[in-house]
Design a protein around this motif. Structure first.
Motif, PDB file in Angstrom:
ATOM      1  N   UNK A 187       0.834  -1.197   0.000  1.00  0.00           N
ATOM      2  CA  UNK A 187       0.000   0.000   0.000  1.00  0.00           C
ATOM      3  C   UNK A 187       0.871   1.250   0.000  1.00  0.00           C
ATOM      4  N   UNK A 188       0.542   2.195  -0.876  1.00  0.00           N
ATOM      5  CA  UNK A 188       1.289   3.450  -1.001  1.00  0.00           C
ATOM      6  C   UNK A 188       0.342   4.634  -0.874  1.00  0.00           C
ATOM      7  N   UNK A 189       0.924   5.777  -0.522  1.00  0.00           N
ATOM      8  CA  UNK A 189       0.169   7.009  -0.321  1.00  0.00           C
ATOM      9  C   UNK A 189       0.856   8.138  -1.077  1.00  0.00           C
ATOM     10  N   UNK A 190       0.063   8.977  -1.740  1.00  0.00           N
ATOM     11  CA  UNK A 190       0.647  10.114  -2.445  1.00  0.00           C
ATOM     12  C   UNK A 190      -0.282  11.316  -2.350  1.00  0.00           C
ATOM     13  N   UNK A 191       0.258  12.545  -2.299  1.00  0.00           N
ATOM     14  CA  UNK A 191      -0.584  13.742  -2.219  1.00  0.00           C
ATOM     15  C   UNK A 191      -1.319  13.998  -3.538  1.00  0.00           C
ATOM     16  N   UNK A 192      -2.475  14.621  -3.425  1.00  0.00           N
ATOM     17  CA  UNK A 192      -3.303  14.954  -4.587  1.00  0.00           C
ATOM     18  C   UNK A 192      -3.763  16.400  -4.462  1.00  0.00           C
ATOM     19  N   UNK A 193      -3.698  17.125  -5.558  1.00  0.00           N
ATOM     20  CA  UNK A 193      -4.281  18.467  -5.631  1.00  0.00           C
ATOM     21  C   UNK A 193      -5.548  18.382  -6.482  1.00  0.00           C
ATOM     22  N   UNK A 199     -10.220  18.018 -12.905  1.00  0.00           N
ATOM     23  CA  UNK A 199      -9.780  16.695 -12.479  1.00  0.00           C
ATOM     24  C   UNK A 199      -8.594  16.843 -11.521  1.00  0.00           C
ATOM     25  N   UNK A 200      -8.417  15.889 -10.600  1.00  0.00           N
ATOM     26  CA  UNK A 200      -7.306  15.986  -9.648  1.00  0.00           C
ATOM     27  C   UNK A 200      -5.963  15.696 -10.299  1.00  0.00           C
ATOM     28  N   UNK A 201      -4.897  16.208  -9.659  1.00  0.00           N
ATOM     29  CA  UNK A 201      -3.526  15.941 -10.077  1.00  0.00           C
ATOM     30  C   UNK A 201      -2.832  15.131  -8.987  1.00  0.00           C
ATOM     31  N   UNK A 202      -2.295  13.982  -9.362  1.00  0.00           N
ATOM     32  CA  UNK A 202      -1.654  13.064  -8.419  1.00  0.00           C
ATOM     33  C   UNK A 202      -0.141  13.256  -8.466  1.00  0.00           C
ATOM     34  N   UNK A 203       0.495  13.349  -7.316  1.00  0.00           N
ATOM     35  CA  UNK A 203       1.958  13.362  -7.272  1.00  0.00           C
ATOM     36  C   UNK A 203       2.479  11.961  -7.583  1.00  0.00           C
ATOM     37  N   UNK A 204       3.638  11.852  -8.235  1.00  0.00           N
ATOM     38  CA  UNK A 204       4.208  10.522  -8.496  1.00  0.00           C
ATOM     39  C   UNK A 204       4.450   9.765  -7.193  1.00  0.00           C
TER      40      UNK A 204
END
Length: 413
Positions: A187-193, A199-204
């Motif tokens: 399981x991984x977690x990444x910030x989203x704007x 539409x949202x933008x996901x950090x790598x």
């Protein structure tokens, strides 16, 4: 619906008033949906909608499609026809749907591209819960950063907001070091704007995630933790016969079963915990009882499935300790064999690294003399593959002998 060649899926809902109280859980409420990954969306008007990955058949094209129906949660009755709402951005195995309502739109997030290489997260949106859902031009919203990156197979995500109002994405992916990735998907977690109306933008996704947001520190276990039968991380193999297990202090008693580690079905006496770190150690102390009746094989294993495992196994009849290696499509191999006559106890250990698993034994002779013995090494790639889950450290017992007491079974992850 009749089962197909792939699955005979059964879906149900369980409610609870207290997640820590098993007596507060309801009986399963079944609903008719021939597919996987069911998700519920609660709309503002009180209606509830079920989304899922409907299975046409994984040998068919298309294999799946995202379908939806209104549902009565109290009965499981579907209150509307089950309708297709999106086939995905690429139409390749769409699954894992979740709907979010924001800024006047219904946003549909899914996984597609297959579970392993090529896995990705895509999104679409509509002004109506029933669509039509327009695919985002910037799809995929999240995928592996590059073909040679450490983190691969990024997909099966979900969005959520924290208490500060920030958006995040949680998803599955796996760490690859060449051919070594025995832990499977993690399981991984990444910030989203998520700007208004867009539409949202996901950090790598990174191993060390960079963010200026408050984040909890990962707790790293720096010492051995004893395995308890009642501990939440403790797992069994398939459906266990719990009468074969008992614990007193740090000692765990296992009554052997006829099934062994390579048995693909049936009840196996096997208990352990998942390997969660690439640098981990599992240890256990075995008694050596040469007067025991019956034949019993018992020991410590790092296990993926009946086709891939390595076991340090003691035989009370042969009075020897063997390292047995099973790889997919290959015959069972005995890597080494240590005579254990005139021995009072054996401390077994498996130490893992990114590249390999090392197997050792601390042998205590009847005279009191101890001897550290290296039993062998197996590459981590032997337990790697396109898997949903990773390896398990476990103790086991098979045969027709008396119960065996394992002392001080502990794991450092």
């Amino acid at each position: 619906m009749a089962p197909d060649l792939d699955f005979a899926p059964e879906n149900f809902i369980i409610t609870a008033t207290d997640l820590e109280d098993p007596t507060s859980f309801s009986d399963p409420i079944h609903f008719d949906f021939h597919g996987i990954d069911p998700s519920l969306f609660f709309d503002e008007d009180g209606r509830v909608y079920l989304q899922g990955s409907w299975i046409h058949g994984y040998r068919n094209t298309p294999a799946t499609v995202i379908r939806q129906a209104e549902i009565d949660l109290s009965t499981g009755q579907l209150l509307s026809p089950v309708l297709d709402i999106w086939s995905g951005h690429t139409a390749k195995v769409p699954e894992g749907p979740h709907i979010y309502k924001k800024d006047g739109y219904y946003y549909l997030l899914i996984a597609e591209g297959g579970t392993h290489r090529g896995h990705k997260i895509t999104m679409s949106r509509s002004k109506s819960i029933w669509g039509p859902f327009a695919s985002f031009e910037g799809n995929p919203v999240l995928a592996a950063d590059a073909a040679q990156a450490c983190i691969q197979c990024v997909g099966h995500g979900e969005l959520f907001q924290d208490s500060l109002g920030d958006w995040w994405a949680v998803m599955l992916a796996r760490r690859e070091y060449g051919a070594s990735f025995p832990l499977g998907r993690e399981t991984y977690l990444t910030p989203v704007e998520w700007p208004e109306g867009e539409f949202p933008t996901f950090a790598p996704v990174r191993l060390e995630q960079e963010s200026n947001r408050p984040m909890a520190e990962k707790v790293v276990q720096s010492c051995f933790a004893p395995v308890s039968l009642n501990s939440p991380p403790t797992i069994y193999l398939r459906s266990p016969d719990l009468d074969h297990y008992a614990q007193s202090g740090t000692g765990i008693f296992l009554a052997p079963s006829q099934a062994n580690l390579e048995a693909p079905s049936g009840t196996m006496t096997f208990v352990g915990q998942r390997q969660t770190s690439l640098n981990a150690v599992a240890q256990v102390i075995l008694p050596v009882n040469d007067t025991a009746t019956g034949e019993t094989f018992y020991g410590l294993t790092v296990y993926k499935d009946p086709f891939r495992y390595v076991a340090i196994e003691y035989s009370n009849q042969d009075r020897c300790l063997s390292v047995r290696v099973q790889e997919t499509g290959k015959p069972l191999v005995t890597l080494s064999c240590l005579a254990a006559r005139e021995t009072s106890s054996l401390q077994l250990s498996i130490e893992s690294s990114i590249d390999s698993y090392a197997f050792e034994c601390l042998q205590t002779h009847n005279s009191g003399r101890t001897e550290q013995v290296k039993l062998g090494e197996v590459p981590s790639s032997a337990l790697s593959g396109d898997d949903f889950t990773g390896t398990v450290y476990a103790i086991f017992a098979s045969g027709d002998g008396a119960p065996v007491k394992f002392e001080s079974f502990q794991i450092q992850n």
